[in-house]
Design an enzyme around this catalytic site. Structure first.
Site, PDB file in Angstrom:
ATOM      1  CG  ASP A  41       2.103   1.097   8.127  1.00 54.22           C
ATOM      2  OD1 ASP A  41       1.907   0.497   7.055  1.00 54.22           O
ATOM      3  OD2 ASP A  41       1.251   1.194   9.030  1.00 54.22           O
TER       4      ASP A  41
ATOM      5  CD  GLU B  97      -3.049  -1.387   4.806  1.00 55.83           C
ATOM      6  OE1 GLU B  97      -2.811  -2.433   5.439  1.00 55.83           O
ATOM      7  OE2 GLU B  97      -2.889  -0.249   5.304  1.00 55.83           O
TER       8      GLU B  97
ATOM      9  CG  HIS C  22      -0.480   0.161   2.522  1.00 58.27           C
ATOM     10  ND1 HIS C  22      -0.365   1.388   3.135  1.00 58.27           N
ATOM     11  CD2 HIS C  22      -0.056  -0.740   3.438  1.00 58.27           C
ATOM     12  CE1 HIS C  22       0.102   1.239   4.372  1.00 58.27           C
ATOM     13  NE2 HIS C  22       0.305  -0.048   4.579  1.00 58.27           N
TER      14      HIS C  22
END
Length: 536
Positions: free
Chosen positions: A308, A342, A296
């Site tokens: 992340d 996501e 993502h």
């Protein structure tokens, strides 16, 4: 993302292949064969995956180039409100960057648009009112569950079918019968376990609960800390917060002895977001054997999202760039995917799979998912495709993906450990559709154990990524060591599943193996075929 304390030390593999048979079988991809310089530590001209002359894709994917992409994505976040959340200028700018790099490498990236309702949280409070006034700390003791309802309620809290003993196996709130005797107008205290969080909350609301508190299960360090969860769209009707096992246990025990009144206050709404995935295919390769290599591109609103998941996106991007430079030809189409939405519930990848016809699903041979590959206190986690560590296997072919990664790490003298298919990342829609899946994960908010620290280094008792879903998830939060090791593994798996053959007469490239004997290679036939916690 959830991780496991179960470890598997992988010995360096010198002779055992993934499967005993090679070639083509119904619904499988071909073994990668050993003719010419390239992959394979086979013993000759037969199928193999041995050491080769010439460059390999893992060698071509340089970690400094991956870091360059991270720096670009950090700068984009810095220039756009500090984040790259779907539906924001930061996401649009990140997409522009990825598309530019892909076009420069010779791809024709396309945007796959979709629309969804994005959760927007405002102020929140959770506190005990009676018998003793006691405020709880947001971000430490509790957090709003995404797609919580809005409201400000004060009422007695009632535990619902919780288990505080032994293995703490829990089905709390999973069935309407769990709420037999529940007092309408109370706040439901439910424990994580078995079913999706949304099921628990909807059952609570149906029983007359005015709010819900979900506490972590308590059956391991990765299920004891603060619960970060999502209910997925649409927004539920009652305010909902997540908390730690310790606080949930305290409230459950106290409320069993006397009435305990708590306040739950959540300001929350949703907004319509128009966003997109980015898809780029190799120009050559059999479309009936499509391998989706994805991660993502979006981040959370709280920070720039560099581990992340700029880390996974950057490693995939550089792999795509270097694959395009090879003089070899992919035998199987590789589709590089950069998912949107996501962090709001696996929206983009789910949309992608839901748009596929049954015939198109059959064309998808594998999904390789890379979500967080630079955690500062990392473990080399490989998704448990065969289910031997956690009891939940992926579709046929997922075991071979797991073995490919564990063999690769072992060949580099590196240990790895299995991690569960928990449904927290973009592989979920592929698995649900019966497409084999696998991938890598370096750890999120879970706590590193003493055993893991002894095997992988780092610090026991601390999170794999202390900046998970927070403002400090910057480029300073990324382990270059982890990024280097994981990027090599990503490149290896991509080249293997692409099954790259050299062009006749070129003599170099990423063909598969000039061996040392005859026909003793190790075939890899492959069966055809998030964000926050979204459940269980």
């Amino acid at each position: 993302m959830r991780t496991s304390r179960t470890l598997r030390r992988v010995a360096i593999i010198a002779s055992a292949g993934l499967l005993a048979s090679g070639g083509l079988v119904a619904g499988t991809l071909p073994a990668y064969a050993g003719q010419g310089p390239g992959y394979g530590h086979g013993q000759g001209k037969g199928p193999g995956h041995g050491h080769s002359k010439g460059n390999t894709l893992p060698e071509a994917v340089k970690v400094n180039k991956v870091v360059d992409h991270l720096e670009a994505l950090q700068a984009i976040a810095d220039a756009n409100g500090g984040n790259r959340q779907s539906g924001t200028p930061g996401y649009e700018a990140a997409a522009d960057y990825v598309e530019y790099k892909l076009r420069k490498a010779g791809y024709d990236p396309v945007r796959q648009p979709f629309t969804y309702e994005q959760f927007v949280a405002g102020s929140t409070a959770f506190e005990q009112v009676t018998p003793t006034a006691l405020p709880y700390v947001v971000g430490t003791e509790f957090e709003v569950v995404e797609y919580s309802g809005a409201g400000d309620v004060t009422a007695p809290i009632e535990a619902v079918d919780v288990n505080l003993e032994g293995d703490r196996a829990s089905t709390s709130g999973c069935e309407a019968e769990d709420f037999a005797g529940f007092t309408a107008g109370s706040i439901a205290l439910v424990q994580r376990g078995t079913c999706d969080f949304r099921v628990k909350v909807e059952n609570a609301a149906a029983a007359g609960a005015v709010a819900a508190v979900i506490f972590n299960q308590g059956n391991g360090e990765d299920r004891s800390g603060l619960l970060l969860a999502t209910l997925a769209t649409p927004q539920v009707s009652i305010p909902t917060v997540g908390t730690t096992y310790a606080l949930g246990e305290t409230l459950a025990l106290a409320s069993a002895q006397e009435e305990v009144t708590v306040r739950v206050a959540v300001e929350a709404s949703t907004r319509t977001v128009d966003t997109f995935n980015i898809i780029a295919d190799t120009r050559k390769g059999n479309p009936d054997k499509t391998v989706v290599v994805g991660g993502h591109l979006d981040g959370v609103a709280e920070g720039p999202g560099i581990n992340d998941n700029a880390s996974g996106s950057a490693a995939i991007l550089e792999t795509a760039i270097q694959l395009a430079k090879t003089k070899g030809t992919p035998q199987n189409r590789v589709r590089f995917a950069f998912w949107g939405g996501e962090e709001d519930g696996l929206i983009g990848s789910t949309h992608y799979v839901e748009q596929l016809t049954e015939a198109e699903i059959q064309q998808h041979s594998a999904n390789l998912n890379f979500d967080m590959v630079g955690s500062p206190n990392f473990v080399r986690f490989v998704y448990d495709g065969d289910g031997d560590a956690f009891g939940t296997a992926g579709p046929d072919g997922s075991a071979e993906i797991e073995a490919l990664f564990t063999e690769w790490f072992a060949s580099q003298g590196l240990a790895s450990a299995p991690t569960e298919f928990s449904g927290r990342s973009d592989y979920k829609a592929f698995i649900d559709a019966g497409i084999p899946a696998g991938g890598l994960f370096s750890g999120a908010e879970g706590i590193k154990t003493e055993e893991e620290a002894a095997l992988f280094g780092g610090t026991a008792g601390e999170a794999y990524d202390p900046c998970y879903h927070s403002e400090c998830d910057t480029i300073e939060n990324v382990s270059v060591e982890a990024l280097d090791q994981f990027s090599d593994a990503i490149a290896h798996a991509t080249a293997t599943y692409a099954d790259v053959k050299k062009h006749p007469g070129k003599g170099k490239g990423w063909g598969h193996g000039k061996g040392h004997g005859k026909g003793k290679g190790h075939p890899h036939p492959w069966h055809h075929s998030y964000g926050k916690h979204d459940g269980r």
